[in-house]
Design an enzyme around this catalytic site. Structure first.
Site, mmCIF file in Angstrom:
data_model
loop_
_atom_site.group_PDB
_atom_site.id
_atom_site.type_symbol
_atom_site.label_atom_id
_atom_site.label_comp_id
_atom_site.label_asym_id
_atom_site.label_seq_id
_atom_site.Cartn_x
_atom_site.Cartn_y
_atom_site.Cartn_z
ATOM 1 N N GLU A 17 0.847 -1.207 0.000
ATOM 2 C CA GLU A 17 0.000 0.000 0.000
ATOM 3 C C GLU A 17 0.880 1.254 0.000
ATOM 4 O OE1 GLU A 17 -3.600 0.661 2.687
ATOM 5 O OE2 GLU A 17 -2.202 2.183 3.416
ATOM 6 N N THR A 48 -3.936 4.740 -1.375
ATOM 7 C CA THR A 48 -5.004 5.193 -0.463
ATOM 8 C C THR A 48 -5.715 6.436 -1.003
ATOM 9 O OG1 THR A 48 -3.545 6.593 0.826
ATOM 10 C CG2 THR A 48 -3.783 4.304 1.563
ATOM 11 N N ALA A 51 -9.259 12.540 2.289
ATOM 12 C CA ALA A 51 -10.568 13.154 2.474
ATOM 13 C C ALA A 51 -10.741 14.411 1.626
ATOM 14 C CB ALA A 51 -10.764 13.484 3.947
ATOM 15 N N HIS A 77 -7.847 2.973 -3.928
ATOM 16 C CA HIS A 77 -8.890 2.955 -2.903
ATOM 17 C C HIS A 77 -9.896 4.036 -3.295
ATOM 18 C CE1 HIS A 77 -6.032 1.388 0.512
ATOM 19 N NE2 HIS A 77 -5.743 0.846 -0.653
ATOM 20 N N ARG A 107 -15.862 2.793 2.996
ATOM 21 C CA ARG A 107 -16.705 3.913 3.395
ATOM 22 C C ARG A 107 -15.858 5.148 3.671
ATOM 23 N NH1 ARG A 107 -19.293 4.275 9.132
ATOM 24 N NH2 ARG A 107 -17.105 4.759 9.475
ATOM 25 N N GLY A 108 -14.669 4.947 4.290
ATOM 26 C CA GLY A 108 -13.862 6.088 4.726
ATOM 27 C C GLY A 108 -14.327 6.578 6.075
ATOM 28 N N ASP A 109 -13.544 7.463 6.644
ATOM 29 C CA ASP A 109 -13.899 8.068 7.933
ATOM 30 C C ASP A 109 -13.938 9.569 7.743
ATOM 31 O OD1 ASP A 109 -14.153 5.862 9.639
ATOM 32 O OD2 ASP A 109 -11.978 5.626 9.646
HETATM 33 P P1 FAD Z 1 -18.406 -0.222 6.068
HETATM 34 O O1 FAD Z 1 -18.270 -1.586 5.532
HETATM 35 O O2 FAD Z 1 -19.437 0.665 5.471
HETATM 36 O O3 FAD Z 1 -18.592 -0.338 7.640
HETATM 37 C C1 FAD Z 1 -18.550 0.800 8.486
HETATM 38 C C2 FAD Z 1 -19.303 0.483 9.783
HETATM 39 O O4 FAD Z 1 -20.702 0.358 9.474
HETATM 40 C C3 FAD Z 1 -18.894 -0.859 10.411
HETATM 41 O O5 FAD Z 1 -18.959 -0.730 11.805
HETATM 42 C C4 FAD Z 1 -19.950 -1.820 9.887
HETATM 43 O O6 FAD Z 1 -20.111 -2.957 10.737
HETATM 44 C C5 FAD Z 1 -21.180 -0.909 9.885
HETATM 45 N N1 FAD Z 1 -22.195 -1.333 8.907
HETATM 46 C C6 FAD Z 1 -21.995 -1.839 7.675
HETATM 47 N N2 FAD Z 1 -23.165 -2.127 7.086
HETATM 48 C C7 FAD Z 1 -24.143 -1.776 7.971
HETATM 49 C C8 FAD Z 1 -25.563 -1.832 7.972
HETATM 50 N N3 FAD Z 1 -26.216 -2.298 6.907
HETATM 51 N N4 FAD Z 1 -26.239 -1.384 9.064
HETATM 52 C C9 FAD Z 1 -25.569 -0.896 10.141
HETATM 53 N N5 FAD Z 1 -24.208 -0.822 10.203
HETATM 54 C C10 FAD Z 1 -23.512 -1.262 9.138
HETATM 55 N N6 FAD Z 1 -10.120 5.118 4.790
HETATM 56 C C11 FAD Z 1 -9.942 6.142 3.935
HETATM 57 O O7 FAD Z 1 -10.510 7.223 4.159
HETATM 58 N N7 FAD Z 1 -9.144 6.017 2.823
HETATM 59 C C12 FAD Z 1 -8.511 4.869 2.515
HETATM 60 O O8 FAD Z 1 -7.791 4.790 1.505
HETATM 61 C C13 FAD Z 1 -8.677 3.747 3.396
HETATM 62 N N8 FAD Z 1 -8.099 2.558 3.128
HETATM 63 C C14 FAD Z 1 -8.342 1.483 3.946
HETATM 64 C C15 FAD Z 1 -7.792 0.239 3.601
HETATM 65 C C16 FAD Z 1 -8.028 -0.872 4.412
HETATM 66 C C17 FAD Z 1 -7.453 -2.214 4.013
HETATM 67 C C18 FAD Z 1 -8.769 -0.732 5.616
HETATM 68 C C19 FAD Z 1 -8.973 -1.909 6.528
HETATM 69 C C20 FAD Z 1 -9.310 0.512 5.977
HETATM 70 C C21 FAD Z 1 -9.116 1.629 5.136
HETATM 71 N N9 FAD Z 1 -9.680 2.873 5.412
HETATM 72 C C22 FAD Z 1 -9.502 3.923 4.548
HETATM 73 C C23 FAD Z 1 -10.444 3.082 6.651
HETATM 74 C C24 FAD Z 1 -11.946 2.711 6.508
HETATM 75 O O9 FAD Z 1 -12.540 3.518 5.545
HETATM 76 C C25 FAD Z 1 -12.587 2.941 7.894
HETATM 77 O O10 FAD Z 1 -12.033 2.028 8.813
HETATM 78 C C26 FAD Z 1 -14.101 2.935 7.956
HETATM 79 O O11 FAD Z 1 -14.491 3.279 9.294
HETATM 80 C C27 FAD Z 1 -14.726 1.588 7.671
HETATM 81 O O12 FAD Z 1 -14.749 1.396 6.333
HETATM 82 P P2 FAD Z 1 -15.531 0.159 5.661
HETATM 83 O O13 FAD Z 1 -15.243 0.246 4.234
HETATM 84 O O14 FAD Z 1 -15.226 -1.106 6.383
HETATM 85 O O15 FAD Z 1 -17.030 0.595 5.970
#
Ligand code: FAD
Length: 297
Positions: A17, A48, A51, A77, A107-109
Site C-alpha cells: 500500500e 489510499t 478526504a 482505494h 466507506r472512509g472516515d
Molecule cells: P463499512 O463496511 O461501510 O462499515 C462501516 C461500519 O458500518 C462498520 O462498523 C460496519 O459494521 C457498519 N455497517 C456496515 N453495514 C451496515 C448496515 N447495513 N447497518 C448498520 N451498520 C452497518 N479510509 C480512507 O478514508 N481512505 C482509505 O484509503 C482507506 N483505506 C483502507 C484500507 C483498508 C485495508 C482498511 C482496513 C481501511 C481503510 N480505510 C480507509 C479506513 C476505513 O474507511 C474505515 O475504517 C471505515 O471506518 C470503515 O470502512 P468500511 O469500508 O469497512 O465501511
C-alpha cells in the site's frame, strides 16, 4: 488484470500500500521507493484515498501514472465520503479509460479537521461495491466482467459495531454485493486473525482474505498505529520487545521488523491467501522481511 485472476495465479499474493504524498520531496522519495518495490514483483499495489480534493486528485494521478509508466498493477482505494454518484462514475470512467482493472471500495472516515464533509450518495461500503460492480460492467472493464473489487475487514472488530456477529453479517453483505476479496486492517496478533478467519468461513464469507501487516519501525509510529487502527491489540510480548529497546531507534526498528517477519512466516505457513504490506511509502522494512523469509516474489 482482474484481481480474481491475480489471486488464482499467485499462491499467496504479496502486495503493497502507498499513499499520495503531500510534498515535492515526498513524491521524489515515493518514486525512488516505487522503483525499489518493483524489484520485489508485487502481485499488486494499492493507493489510499484521502478526504480532501487535492489529495484525491493525487490518488487518481498516481494510479494512472503507475498504470502507464510501470509494470505494477495499481488498485485505487475509493471511499463513500463526500461523493455523489456522478463523481464516482466519472472517477471510474477515468480508471476504466486508463486500463485500471480493480478498486478497493471503502466507506472512509470523516476527517477530524472537516466535520462538514458528509457521506454523500453512498452510506456504506456495500452500496459503493454494488455501484462499482454495475458501472464496471457498463464500461466493459476486464472484458465485461467489471472491476475486481476489494473491501476492508476488521479481525479485531470495527469500533462502530461492537457486536462481532453483526459485524460479520455486514462483511458478508459487502461480499454478497460483489466484492472479490477482503484486505484486513493491520494487526499484530496472529491468533486473533486466525480465529476471525475461521469465523468468516462459518458466516459464509468465502472470498480470499489478505492479511494487513505493518511493521513497527519507531516508538512514535507505534503510537500513530494505535490512533489510526482503533481497537487493534498490541500483544504484551511485542510491547516488551519494544520496551527493551527504549532510547535506541535502530533496535526498535529491528524488534518491530522481527515481529512482523514472524507474523508473515506464520501466515505463509497457514496458507493465507495474501499479505498486504502497509508500507508508508518506504521499502526498507518490507525488503528485510522478504530477505529473512527467503521470499522472492
Ligand atoms: P463499512 O463496511 O461501510 O462499515 C462501516 C461500519 O458500518 C462498520 O462498523 C460496519 O459494521 C457498519 N455497517 C456496515 N453495514 C451496515 C448496515 N447495513 N447497518 C448498520 N451498520 C452497518 N479510509 C480512507 O478514508 N481512505 C482509505 O484509503 C482507506 N483505506 C483502507 C484500507 C483498508 C485495508 C482498511 C482496513 C481501511 C481503510 N480505510 C480507509 C479506513 C476505513 O474507511 C474505515 O475504517 C471505515 O471506518 C470503515 O470502512 P468500511 O469500508 O469497512 O465501511
Amino acid at each position: 488484470m482482474h484481481i480474481g485472476d491475480i489471486l488464482s495465479r499467485d499462491t499467496t499474493t504479496l502486495s503493497f500500500e502507498f499513499f499520495p504524498p503531500k510534498t515535492d520531496a515526498g513524491w521524489e522519495s515515493l518514486y525512488r521507493s516505487i522503483a525499489d518495490f518493483a524489484t520485489l514483483k508485487p502481485s499488486f499495489v494499492s493507493v489510499t484515498y484521502g478526504a480532501g480534493g487535492s489529495t484525491r486528485d493525487n490518488t487518481h494521478a498516481l494510479v494512472v501514472r503507475l498504470r502507464r509508466e510501470t509494470q505494477l498493477e495499481p488498485v485505487p482505494h475509493l471511499t463513500c465520503f463526500g461523493h455523489t454518484k456522478e463523481e464516482v462514475r466519472s472517477i471510474l470512467e477515468l480508471y476504466a479509460s486508463n486500463g485500471v482493472s480493480n478498486v478497493l471500495a471503502l466507506r472512509g472516515d470523516p476527517p477530524a479537521s472537516a466535520r462538514i464533509l458528509a457521506l454523500g450518495d453512498f452510506t456504506r461500503a456495500g452500496d459503493l461495491v454494488a455501484f462499482i460492480k454495475k458501472e464496471g460492467e457498463r464500461l466493459g472493464v476486464n472484458a465485461g466482467r467489471g472491476f475486481g473489487i476489494g473491501v476492508a475487514g476488521f479481525p479485531e472488530g470495527h469500533p462502530e459495531t461492537p457486536n462481532t456477529l453483526t459485524q460479520l453479517e455486514h462483511l458478508k453483505a459487502k461480499v454478497d454485493a460483489g466484492a472479490d476479496y477482503i484486505v484486513t486492517q493491520l494487526f499484530f496478533d496472529n491468533p486473533a486473525f486466525h480465529d476471525w478467519r475461521a469465523r468468516c468461513e462459518l458466516a459464509g464469507v468465502r472470498v480470499p482474505i489478505l492479511a494487513g501487516i505493518m511493521p513497527v519501525t519507531s516508538a512514535t509510529g507505534l503510537q500513530r498505529m494505535a490512533d489510526l487502527a482503533a481497537g487493534t491489540r498490541f500483544p504484551a510480548a511485542l510491547l516488551k520487545a519494544i520496551a527493551r529497546c527504549r532510547g535506541n531507534a535502530e533496535a526498535i526498528q529491528h524488534a518491530g521488523i522481527h515481529w512482523a517477519t514472524e507474523q508473515c512466516r506464520d501466515l505463509l505457513d497457514s496458507d493465507v491467501a495474501g499479505i498486504h504490506f502497509y508500507t508508508l511509502n518506504k521499502s526498507d522494512a518490507t525488503k528485510r522481511i522478504y530477505q529473512t523469509l527467503g521470499v522472492r516474489s
